[in-house]
Motif scaffolding. Sequence first.
Motif, short mmCIF file in Angstrom:
data_model
loop_
_atom_site.label_atom_id
_atom_site.label_comp_id
_atom_site.label_asym_id
_atom_site.label_seq_id
_atom_site.Cartn_x
_atom_site.Cartn_y
_atom_site.Cartn_z
N PHE A 80 26.52 35.76 23.01
CA PHE A 80 27.70 36.00 22.17
C PHE A 80 27.82 34.95 21.10
CE2 PHE A 80 29.72 38.27 25.91
CZ PHE A 80 29.46 39.51 25.35
N LYS A 92 28.57 48.13 31.56
CA LYS A 92 29.18 46.99 32.24
C LYS A 92 30.67 47.04 31.96
CE LYS A 92 25.06 44.51 32.71
NZ LYS A 92 24.61 43.53 33.63
N ILE A 94 34.70 47.67 33.82
CA ILE A 94 35.42 47.60 35.09
C ILE A 94 36.30 48.83 35.22
CG2 ILE A 94 37.14 46.28 36.35
CD1 ILE A 94 35.59 43.84 35.25
N VAL A 96 38.69 50.00 37.11
CA VAL A 96 40.14 50.08 37.29
C VAL A 96 40.90 49.44 36.12
CG1 VAL A 96 40.10 50.23 39.78
CG2 VAL A 96 40.14 48.00 38.71
N PHE A 97 40.18 48.94 35.13
CA PHE A 97 40.84 48.38 33.95
C PHE A 97 40.94 49.45 32.87
CE2 PHE A 97 39.69 43.56 34.36
CZ PHE A 97 40.27 43.54 35.61
N LEU A 105 38.24 41.46 27.75
CA LEU A 105 37.82 40.66 28.91
C LEU A 105 36.87 39.53 28.52
CD1 LEU A 105 37.90 40.53 32.03
CD2 LEU A 105 35.81 41.83 32.03
N LYS A 108 37.84 33.98 24.98
CA LYS A 108 38.63 32.76 25.09
C LYS A 108 39.35 32.54 23.80
CE LYS A 108 36.14 30.57 28.70
NZ LYS A 108 35.15 31.66 28.79
N TYR A 140 37.79 54.72 34.78
CA TYR A 140 37.30 55.69 35.76
C TYR A 140 37.65 57.13 35.40
CZ TYR A 140 42.02 55.32 37.81
OH TYR A 140 43.37 55.31 38.00
N ARG A 158 33.92 41.24 19.74
CA ARG A 158 33.47 39.87 19.91
C ARG A 158 32.76 39.35 18.67
NH1 ARG A 158 34.31 41.61 24.70
NH2 ARG A 158 34.40 40.24 26.50
N LEU B 186 43.25 38.45 34.55
CA LEU B 186 42.35 39.54 34.16
C LEU B 186 40.91 39.18 34.51
CD1 LEU B 186 42.54 42.30 32.58
CD2 LEU B 186 41.74 41.01 30.61
N ASN B 187 40.54 37.94 34.16
CA ASN B 187 39.18 37.49 34.44
C ASN B 187 38.90 37.47 35.94
OD1 ASN B 187 39.04 37.11 31.72
ND2 ASN B 187 38.91 34.89 31.77
N LYS B 189 40.32 39.23 38.31
CA LYS B 189 40.18 40.60 38.83
C LYS B 189 38.82 41.16 38.45
CE LYS B 189 44.17 42.03 37.14
NZ LYS B 189 45.18 42.97 36.66
N ALA B 190 38.38 40.86 37.23
CA ALA B 190 37.07 41.35 36.77
C ALA B 190 35.96 40.82 37.66
CB ALA B 190 36.84 40.95 35.33
N GLU B 193 36.00 42.76 40.85
CA GLU B 193 35.64 44.17 40.70
C GLU B 193 34.16 44.32 40.43
OE1 GLU B 193 37.26 46.99 41.01
OE2 GLU B 193 39.17 46.06 41.54
N ASN B 194 33.66 43.58 39.47
CA ASN B 194 32.29 43.77 39.02
C ASN B 194 31.77 42.47 38.41
OD1 ASN B 194 29.94 44.60 37.80
ND2 ASN B 194 30.78 46.56 37.17
N ALA B 196 28.89 41.36 37.71
CA ALA B 196 27.85 41.46 36.67
C ALA B 196 28.50 41.69 35.31
CB ALA B 196 26.89 42.60 37.00
N THR B 197 29.52 42.54 35.29
CA THR B 197 30.24 42.80 34.05
C THR B 197 30.97 41.55 33.57
OG1 THR B 197 30.54 45.09 34.67
CG2 THR B 197 32.05 44.22 33.04
N ALA B 198 31.63 40.89 34.51
CA ALA B 198 32.36 39.67 34.17
C ALA B 198 31.39 38.65 33.60
CB ALA B 198 33.06 39.12 35.40
N ASP B 199 30.23 38.53 34.22
CA ASP B 199 29.22 37.59 33.77
C ASP B 199 28.77 37.94 32.36
OD1 ASP B 199 27.47 35.54 33.85
OD2 ASP B 199 26.01 36.48 35.18
N ALA B 201 30.42 39.41 30.21
CA ALA B 201 31.51 39.17 29.27
C ALA B 201 31.72 37.68 29.04
CB ALA B 201 32.79 39.82 29.78
N ILE B 203 32.31 35.32 31.47
CA ILE B 203 33.20 34.66 32.42
C ILE B 203 32.36 33.88 33.42
CG2 ILE B 203 34.90 35.06 34.26
CD1 ILE B 203 35.64 37.65 32.69
N ARG B 311 42.58 54.88 42.64
CA ARG B 311 41.63 53.82 42.36
C ARG B 311 42.28 52.44 42.31
NH1 ARG B 311 36.57 55.39 40.56
NH2 ARG B 311 36.13 53.19 40.53
N GLU B 312 43.51 52.37 41.81
CA GLU B 312 44.14 51.06 41.69
C GLU B 312 44.47 50.46 43.05
OE1 GLU B 312 44.71 53.59 39.83
OE2 GLU B 312 44.85 52.97 37.73
#
Lengths: 511, 328
Positions: A80, A92, A94, A96-97, A105, A108, A140, A158, B186-187, B189-190, B193-194, B196-199, B201, B203, B311-312
């Motif tokens: 990034f 990639k 989430i 439930v978001f 997400l 910073k 979802y 980004r 938010l981070n 929870k991410a 949840e996932n 790999a996605t957080a990574d 992004a 985080i 789902r929530e």
Amino acid sequence: METTVPAIELRGICKYFGKIVANKNVNLIVEKGEILSILGENGSGKTTLMNMIAGIYQPDDGMIYINGQEASIHSPKDAFSYKIGMIHQHFKLIDVFSAAENIVLGIKEKGKYDLKKEKESIRTICDKYGFIIDLDKKIYSMSVSEKQTVEIVKVLYRGADILILDEPTAVLTPQETVKLFDVMRAMKKDGKSIVIITHKLNEVMEISDRVAVLRKGESVGSVLTKDTNPEELTALMVGKKVELNIDRSEPKNCEDRLIIRDLNCRNREGAKIISNVTFTAKSGEIFGIAGIAGSGQRELLESIAGLQKLESGEILYNDPESGKQENLRNKTPMQIRHLGVRLSFVPEDRLGMGLVGNMDIIDNVMLRSYRKGHSAFLRRKEPKTLAEKIIRDLEVVTPDAKTPVRRLSGGNVQKVLVGREIASAPKVLMVAYPVRGLDINSSYTIYNLLNEQKNGGASIIFVGEDLDVLIALCDRIMVICGGQVTGIVDARTTTKEEIGLLMTKTGGEEQ
Amino acid sequence: MDIAKFASFITQAIITGIPLMYGATGEMITEKSGNLNLGIPGIMYVGGISGVLGGYYWETYGDKTNAVMCILVPMLCSLLASAAMAFIYSFLTITLRANQNVTGLVLTTFGMGLGSFIGGSLSTILGSGTTVSLNATAAFFKKPLPFAADLGLFGKTFLSFGFLAYLAVIISIIAALILKKTRVGLNLKAVGENPATADAAGINVTGYKYAATCLGGAIAGLGGLYYVMDYVGGTWSNGGFGDRGWLAIAIVIFCLWKPDLGVLGSVLFGGLYIVYMYIDNLPRAAQEIFKMLPYLVTILVLVLISVRKKRENQPPASLGVSYFREER
């Protein structure tokens, strides 16, 4: 363009996964403000290469230059900071978001977290490039195309200047693809560099300015799209014909063994994965199936083995012993097995299906025959003899028959699996990617085994990815694309180019 | 049941619920990062005994009349010890990628053993039979709000607790706000949840997992501290904490991983836990059946959320799974 410094330059990139070479000495240039297609067969290392630019993997050797500066990208975060964003094939996101939460997400920013304010700036981007999304919708409940839009907006939000899209059209309908291409053109107009990984030639011709071709992990050069045509690209992609010395005997005593008629099947998401597949596999021949990964090969084999729910169609089996014709569609996997239909499926995860990693060779062999016993205790004598025979005949490298199979190398695991399936003298043997990740010698051992079975009168269905092998080993090759049969060719007379074009032909429309 | 008895039931339900509230909030924060820490019962037990150790030290060698130190020393001991327990769990599951269930259960067994060992040793040294008493320290922990006595039945029912009870509610609500309203939430929870996605992004997945697990452990440990210092009034007896740690984990599921709901859930579970004492002439066997109620309710909730499939309301998607970036 006032500058000639490329946006990305790769020099001598190598990446290994264990013994497997994913990328070898790859050189690649992405110019500023261009759309570059990366073309290549399955397993040619396209995605691995791009993952190294996006910080998912690190190269084992070689250099990456971003805007002329040497860059070390250790994480997606680093990517990034170089303004590189990748849209992966598997999104990639989430689930439930909401869309907006996914987009912001990991950013910073100083100050209060204010989703409302951020949504406004997301909308500006959407308007600029013509995206239409509902930012409050949960992932979802979104369609694949909507999810992809979220991914792209996420990368743009980004501030990415270089976008990498990994097979973005694989999951889209033709209309959605048109929309995506419009957006890509809008981004290009805005000065962004776009890399699109694909193996669909018509899309390459339509959208890209330049094409870089990868073959077996190596770069084989790049051409300007306007100076090329699909035939030339196919030739670049599949390469020169490699002579393989696989003994191929003429098929003998051919009878129709397995007749597949109008097979239709949907996956769990309800998308059509096999449509109207019809073919006949004969005894005493090797019937090859070629196609891009995920074109329905797996589902097709699983349907025959009774593991897949069918929508419609018939699977007729001519039993050579009783001479009767049976419809496998109405049978359980166990009944199908008893008829002599064997599935030896080797997906990416070799131990996932077929063998139990923590058990030794004897016990794995016994998994097929434990029903024969009648006492409460296991009798390991026969399986032990068989295991030792497999080890001897197939030259399995193992300390002894009591070694857990997960401790063996990939090739040896494969030999155990194939050896066990063959030992039961199948009438139909289905193998998928049986030599994936195997060295040359082990591959030849497997080919010879398949040939032995063929000469013994079995009907072999061979799903492969290496066209050279398919052409040298099989008698007939069926090509499927997007779940449809695009052609059945004679392996003795066909060319790689012919198969290559059939593999990328969707819905019968010519490029 | 007359009003006074009912009010006393409510009070008892709340004070029984407070240790559960700490445990549940701590476990919710932990689980939001994708770590299923079944070591919570052990951590809470250790949180209790380390508070006792701190209190014993200060009562013996320090100034017994200094309220601030009498509270601060046991509290710091408790926080540090339980965070250290959670750190062991984090190191094993995040860095070494050990199985989370096994690690958690081992940690519980270890925590119970360690707590009982220290408790037993301490009472042997003191020669006090099987219990350790810290009356001076407990008095500070139990001190109710100054104006509670003037508010009659209401004050007696809702305001007569020590400060740790209010802290539990405050922590739970802050945790809920952080999860709902902030970028950190938010981070986190991410990550659960996932990862790999957080990574992808950007985080710091490992950082978040460590921080959430250690912080969650520390908060849960306060539940043990509240139990010894306030609930039982500064006396430690081995095994007295009972199965409260498991109840806390049940509340996490019951309250759908929502710390604000956890406040109410904990009080409800606290009430269910002690309701048998408020029913007259209940035979011994029936008492045990009543003690089972919280678990029955949890099973019921599990069935309901599985049937409804919203789902929530599901657990964090990658709960119990270790994350490794270069996995193919």
